[in-house]
Scaffold this motif. Structure first.
Motif, mmCIF file in Angstrom:
data_model
loop_
_atom_site.group_PDB
_atom_site.id
_atom_site.type_symbol
_atom_site.label_atom_id
_atom_site.label_comp_id
_atom_site.label_asym_id
_atom_site.label_seq_id
_atom_site.Cartn_x
_atom_site.Cartn_y
_atom_site.Cartn_z
ATOM 1 N N GLY A 1 1.175 1.461 6.991
ATOM 2 C CA GLY A 1 -0.174 1.332 7.511
ATOM 3 C C GLY A 1 -0.180 1.575 9.004
ATOM 4 N N GLU A 2 -1.390 1.603 9.567
ATOM 5 C CA GLU A 2 -1.543 1.769 11.012
ATOM 6 C C GLU A 2 -2.620 0.808 11.487
ATOM 7 O OE1 GLU A 2 -2.614 5.104 14.422
ATOM 8 O OE2 GLU A 2 -2.250 5.752 12.377
ATOM 9 N N LEU A 3 -2.263 -0.032 12.436
ATOM 10 C CA LEU A 3 -3.210 -0.986 12.992
ATOM 11 C C LEU A 3 -4.267 -0.233 13.797
ATOM 12 C CD1 LEU A 3 -0.666 -3.686 14.164
ATOM 13 C CD2 LEU A 3 -2.092 -3.721 12.112
ATOM 14 N N GLY A 4 -5.481 -0.701 13.749
ATOM 15 C CA GLY A 4 -6.563 -0.059 14.471
ATOM 16 C C GLY A 4 -6.474 -0.315 15.965
ATOM 17 N N ALA A 5 -7.489 0.175 16.686
ATOM 18 C CA ALA A 5 -7.536 -0.003 18.137
ATOM 19 C C ALA A 5 -7.597 -1.484 18.507
ATOM 20 C CB ALA A 5 -8.729 0.740 18.717
ATOM 21 N N GLY A 6 -8.087 -2.320 17.601
ATOM 22 C CA GLY A 6 -8.134 -3.762 17.835
ATOM 23 C C GLY A 6 -6.887 -4.486 17.364
ATOM 24 N N GLY A 7 -5.890 -3.739 16.872
ATOM 25 C CA GLY A 7 -4.630 -4.342 16.440
ATOM 26 C C GLY A 7 -4.718 -5.072 15.115
ATOM 27 N N ALA A 8 -5.574 -4.604 14.182
ATOM 28 C CA ALA A 8 -5.718 -5.286 12.897
ATOM 29 C C ALA A 8 -5.927 -4.290 11.756
ATOM 30 C CB ALA A 8 -6.884 -6.256 12.944
ATOM 31 N N GLN A 9 -5.510 -4.684 10.573
ATOM 32 C CA GLN A 9 -5.737 -3.923 9.349
ATOM 33 C C GLN A 9 -5.536 -4.870 8.171
ATOM 34 O OE1 GLN A 9 -2.965 -0.688 8.182
ATOM 35 N NE2 GLN A 9 -4.798 0.548 7.847
ATOM 36 N N SER A 10 -6.196 -4.588 7.046
ATOM 37 C CA SER A 10 -6.023 -5.399 5.842
ATOM 38 C C SER A 10 -5.349 -4.579 4.748
ATOM 39 C CB SER A 10 -7.371 -5.915 5.335
ATOM 40 O OG SER A 10 -7.927 -6.814 6.268
ATOM 41 N N ILE A 11 -4.596 -5.283 3.911
ATOM 42 C CA ILE A 11 -3.954 -4.679 2.739
ATOM 43 C C ILE A 11 -4.535 -5.395 1.522
ATOM 44 C CG2 ILE A 11 -1.790 -4.189 1.553
ATOM 45 C CD1 ILE A 11 -0.351 -4.788 4.248
ATOM 46 N N TYR A 12 -4.957 -4.631 0.516
ATOM 47 C CA TYR A 12 -5.553 -5.197 -0.694
ATOM 48 C C TYR A 12 -4.598 -4.997 -1.861
ATOM 49 C CZ TYR A 12 -9.591 -5.156 2.320
ATOM 50 O OH TYR A 12 -10.439 -5.379 3.379
ATOM 51 N N LEU A 13 -4.399 -6.061 -2.630
ATOM 52 C CA LEU A 13 -3.457 -6.036 -3.747
ATOM 53 C C LEU A 13 -4.173 -6.363 -5.046
ATOM 54 C CD1 LEU A 13 -0.480 -5.980 -4.827
ATOM 55 C CD2 LEU A 13 -0.488 -8.450 -4.467
ATOM 56 N N GLY A 14 -4.141 -5.418 -5.949
ATOM 57 C CA GLY A 14 -4.618 -5.632 -7.311
ATOM 58 C C GLY A 14 -3.402 -5.623 -8.226
ATOM 59 N N GLY A 15 -3.641 -5.523 -9.528
ATOM 60 C CA GLY A 15 -2.505 -5.487 -10.439
ATOM 61 C C GLY A 15 -2.928 -5.207 -11.856
ATOM 62 N N GLU A 16 -1.922 -4.957 -12.674
ATOM 63 C CA GLU A 16 -2.137 -4.730 -14.099
ATOM 64 C C GLU A 16 -1.195 -5.635 -14.867
ATOM 65 O OE1 GLU A 16 -2.835 -0.698 -16.115
ATOM 66 O OE2 GLU A 16 -0.705 -1.116 -16.479
ATOM 67 N N LEU A 17 -1.747 -6.423 -15.783
ATOM 68 C CA LEU A 17 -0.959 -7.308 -16.640
ATOM 69 C C LEU A 17 -0.805 -6.684 -18.020
ATOM 70 C CD1 LEU A 17 -2.418 -10.892 -16.027
ATOM 71 C CD2 LEU A 17 -0.215 -9.988 -15.282
ATOM 72 N N SER A 18 0.397 -6.763 -18.566
ATOM 73 C CA SER A 18 0.650 -6.332 -19.946
ATOM 74 C C SER A 18 0.567 -7.564 -20.836
ATOM 75 C CB SER A 18 2.034 -5.684 -20.068
ATOM 76 O OG SER A 18 2.066 -4.510 -19.300
ATOM 77 N N VAL A 19 -0.394 -7.553 -21.759
ATOM 78 C CA VAL A 19 -0.683 -8.699 -22.616
ATOM 79 C C VAL A 19 -0.335 -8.348 -24.061
ATOM 80 C CG1 VAL A 19 -2.498 -10.313 -23.349
ATOM 81 C CG2 VAL A 19 -2.598 -9.275 -21.065
ATOM 82 N N THR A 20 0.406 -9.232 -24.735
ATOM 83 C CA THR A 20 0.712 -9.013 -26.156
ATOM 84 C C THR A 20 -0.380 -9.633 -27.011
ATOM 85 O OG1 THR A 20 1.984 -11.045 -26.437
ATOM 86 C CG2 THR A 20 3.197 -9.082 -25.675
ATOM 87 N N SER A 21 -0.502 -9.182 -28.248
ATOM 88 C CA SER A 21 -1.536 -9.729 -29.143
ATOM 89 C C SER A 21 -1.288 -11.204 -29.446
ATOM 90 C CB SER A 21 -1.606 -8.914 -30.438
ATOM 91 O OG SER A 21 -0.356 -8.969 -31.108
ATOM 92 N N GLY A 22 -0.041 -11.647 -29.401
ATOM 93 C CA GLY A 22 0.285 -13.044 -29.668
ATOM 94 C C GLY A 22 0.553 -13.837 -28.395
#
Length: 183
Positions: free
Chosen positions: A145-166
């Protein structure tokens, strides 16, 4: 008297007198040179990261099994499991990075590849999804990543879960860590 002894003594006295004269009055400036170097150092703001929101998949039933995905904008979808609107609201995690203005940095991810239920010890595989803009990304991970002129940035984390029928009912947990370091 031997002339070579006399010359030797005279030569030694003359050499000693010359050495003393150079020592006492210094060598002529044509035999010395000097240069100056400017020295400098720049102290930067230490890079820091804080977690301002946790990744939450909300409630769902396993159904026929499949995947539950939370995109980086927090939108949840499923293929197979049955999503519930009751209870907690699904959300992407958010990490806030601060540091030196306009600096670039690397991101490494560690932690849970599985979410585990503490009662049944069953697991669900977690695939991490991340981006820097909360644009609703549903695959891939950012590694820089690259921090902005104000010295800040956000990182967003999502995900994928593998779910069994049981899949056993319960609360499945695991920690994901984002580590940042200046390039």
């Amino acid at each position: 008297m031997n002339s070579s002894i006399f010359l030797n003594k005279t030569f030694r006295r003359a050499a000693l007198a010359s050495a003393f004269t150079l020592w006492a009055f210094g060598a002529p400036s044509s035999f010395a040179a000097g240069a100056t170097s400017n020295s400098s150092a720049t102290v930067i703001v230490p890079i820091a990261i804080t977690n301002s929101a946790d990744l939450n998949f909300g409630k769902f039933a396993p159904g026929a099994g499949g995947d539950v995905t939370v995109a980086t904008d927090g939108v949840r979808t499923a293929s197979g499991p049955i999503l519930s609107s009751a209870g907690s609201t699904p959300a992407a995690a958010k990490f806030d990075v601060t540091g030196d203005n306009s600096a670039t940095y690397g991101i490494t991810w560690s932690g849970a590849a599985m979410l585990t239920d503490s009662v049944s010890s069953e697991t669900m595989a977690l695939s991490k999804i991340s981006d820097l803009t909360a644009a609703g990304v549903t695959n891939g991970e950012v590694t820089s990543g690259e921090l902005g002129a104000g010295g800040a940035q956000s990182i967003y984390l999502g995900g994928e879960l593998s779910v069994t029928s049981g899949q056993a009912n319960g609360t499945y947990i695991g920690d994901v860590t984002a580590t940042v370091e200046y390039n």
